[in-house]
Write a protein that holds these residues in place. Sequence first.
Motif, mmCIF file in Angstrom:
data_model
loop_
_atom_site.group_PDB
_atom_site.id
_atom_site.type_symbol
_atom_site.label_atom_id
_atom_site.label_comp_id
_atom_site.label_asym_id
_atom_site.label_seq_id
_atom_site.Cartn_x
_atom_site.Cartn_y
_atom_site.Cartn_z
ATOM 1 N N MET A 1 5.395 8.697 -4.172
ATOM 2 C CA MET A 1 5.034 7.422 -5.195
ATOM 3 C C MET A 1 3.656 7.171 -5.519
ATOM 4 O O MET A 1 3.016 7.534 -4.682
ATOM 5 N N TYR A 2 3.630 6.733 -6.764
ATOM 6 C CA TYR A 2 2.402 6.706 -7.222
ATOM 7 C C TYR A 2 2.338 5.465 -8.441
ATOM 8 O O TYR A 2 3.205 5.390 -9.472
ATOM 9 N N SER A 3 1.763 4.408 -8.255
ATOM 10 C CA SER A 3 1.484 3.048 -9.065
ATOM 11 C C SER A 3 0.219 2.696 -8.845
ATOM 12 O O SER A 3 -0.512 2.897 -8.053
ATOM 13 N N ILE A 4 -0.158 1.309 -9.547
ATOM 14 C CA ILE A 4 -1.127 0.688 -9.417
ATOM 15 C C ILE A 4 -1.375 0.169 -7.949
ATOM 16 O O ILE A 4 -2.511 -0.085 -7.467
ATOM 17 N N PHE A 5 -0.290 -0.219 -7.575
ATOM 18 C CA PHE A 5 -0.335 -0.677 -5.984
ATOM 19 C C PHE A 5 -0.035 0.478 -4.863
ATOM 20 O O PHE A 5 -0.477 -0.079 -3.772
ATOM 21 N N THR A 6 0.370 1.717 -5.323
ATOM 22 C CA THR A 6 0.355 2.707 -4.403
ATOM 23 C C THR A 6 -0.605 3.825 -4.754
ATOM 24 O O THR A 6 -0.023 4.783 -5.511
ATOM 25 N N ARG A 7 -1.641 3.794 -4.403
ATOM 26 C CA ARG A 7 -2.817 4.750 -4.903
ATOM 27 C C ARG A 7 -3.238 5.801 -3.877
ATOM 28 O O ARG A 7 -4.459 6.542 -4.074
ATOM 29 N N LYS A 8 -2.760 5.933 -2.604
ATOM 30 C CA LYS A 8 -3.174 6.813 -1.900
ATOM 31 C C LYS A 8 -3.304 8.263 -2.320
ATOM 32 O O LYS A 8 -4.154 9.060 -1.849
ATOM 33 N N PRO A 9 -2.344 8.538 -3.125
ATOM 34 C CA PRO A 9 -2.277 9.934 -3.569
ATOM 35 C C PRO A 9 -3.523 10.412 -4.208
ATOM 36 O O PRO A 9 -3.987 11.564 -4.170
ATOM 37 N N GLU A 10 -4.242 9.297 -4.731
ATOM 38 C CA GLU A 10 -5.582 9.863 -5.322
ATOM 39 C C GLU A 10 -6.706 9.981 -4.408
ATOM 40 O O GLU A 10 -7.561 10.807 -4.767
ATOM 41 N N ALA A 11 -6.535 9.775 -2.968
ATOM 42 C CA ALA A 11 -7.563 10.079 -1.908
ATOM 43 C C ALA A 11 -7.396 11.884 -1.632
ATOM 44 O O ALA A 11 -8.300 12.222 -1.297
ATOM 45 N N ALA A 12 -6.095 12.251 -1.636
ATOM 46 C CA ALA A 12 -6.056 13.560 -1.052
ATOM 47 C C ALA A 12 -5.116 14.361 -1.783
ATOM 48 O O ALA A 12 -5.349 15.504 -2.041
ATOM 49 N N VAL A 13 -3.922 14.106 -2.195
ATOM 50 C CA VAL A 13 -2.987 14.964 -2.947
ATOM 51 C C VAL A 13 -3.656 15.176 -4.262
ATOM 52 O O VAL A 13 -3.542 16.300 -4.477
ATOM 53 N N PHE A 14 -4.057 14.258 -5.045
ATOM 54 C CA PHE A 14 -4.300 14.573 -6.465
ATOM 55 C C PHE A 14 -5.526 15.593 -6.393
ATOM 56 O O PHE A 14 -5.734 16.546 -7.512
ATOM 57 N N PRO A 15 -6.666 15.472 -5.525
ATOM 58 C CA PRO A 15 -7.653 16.243 -5.504
ATOM 59 C C PRO A 15 -7.125 17.752 -5.234
ATOM 60 O O PRO A 15 -7.623 18.741 -5.742
ATOM 61 N N ALA A 16 -6.217 17.940 -4.408
ATOM 62 C CA ALA A 16 -5.797 19.287 -4.054
ATOM 63 C C ALA A 16 -5.069 19.729 -5.241
ATOM 64 O O ALA A 16 -4.929 20.825 -5.579
ATOM 65 N N VAL A 17 -4.232 18.978 -5.926
ATOM 66 C CA VAL A 17 -3.458 19.278 -7.090
ATOM 67 C C VAL A 17 -4.504 19.962 -8.141
ATOM 68 O O VAL A 17 -4.027 20.903 -8.668
ATOM 69 N N ARG A 18 -5.570 19.263 -8.370
ATOM 70 C CA ARG A 18 -6.316 19.590 -9.596
ATOM 71 C C ARG A 18 -7.143 20.877 -8.944
ATOM 72 O O ARG A 18 -7.375 21.694 -9.601
ATOM 73 N N ASP A 137 -3.443 1.519 -0.971
ATOM 74 C CA ASP A 137 -2.051 0.956 -0.956
ATOM 75 C C ASP A 137 -2.081 -0.364 -0.611
ATOM 76 O O ASP A 137 -2.593 -0.847 0.287
ATOM 77 N N LEU A 138 -1.523 -1.117 -1.747
ATOM 78 C CA LEU A 138 -1.275 -2.515 -0.913
ATOM 79 C C LEU A 138 -0.617 -2.876 0.202
ATOM 80 O O LEU A 138 -0.655 -3.649 0.978
ATOM 81 N N ASP A 139 0.431 -1.937 0.185
ATOM 82 C CA ASP A 139 1.432 -2.043 1.174
ATOM 83 C C ASP A 139 1.679 -0.431 1.606
ATOM 84 O O ASP A 139 2.394 0.137 1.181
ATOM 85 N N PRO A 140 1.006 -0.256 2.817
ATOM 86 C CA PRO A 140 1.333 1.150 3.406
ATOM 87 C C PRO A 140 2.608 1.560 3.481
ATOM 88 O O PRO A 140 2.919 2.868 3.375
#
Length: 159
Positions: A1-18, A137-140
Amino acid sequence: MYSIFTRKPEAAVFPAVRRHGLGALTFGPLNGGWLSGRADPHTAHRATRRPAAYDSSTPTGQAKASAAGKLAALAGEAGMTLPQLATAFVLAHPAVTAVLIGPRTQDQLDGLLAGAGTRLPDDLLDRIDEIVPPGTDLDPADNYAATPPSIEHARLRRR
């Protein structure tokens, strides 16, 4: 899940993807209705499955309602709807190659597709970051699948 309210993927998942030259397929750009642009997210179809997630009397619900109001105003300034802003935001991340959307009507589909074709300028992305900081994430509980069972449960880490 990724949205303006759920931004945790930016911290670990997306850097690994890139780093590995991959792409991310995301879902939930409207955060279960919170970013749908409707005045009352309690009417979202998911509200019946997780009613506590839509309780505006909780600190999390208050934070989401406040942020949604600020984002709706920002979207209006930019000449778009909140769902269009939310969809364009998700696709603005360089690690995201696609987003699953869940329109229930033709009008919803048309609106979301308009957002998918919009490139957000850096100053607008910076203003979104001021409302919901990157990597948070606004709501973990929204990203309930973010912690794999193999990490969460010690007995599974040893198998």
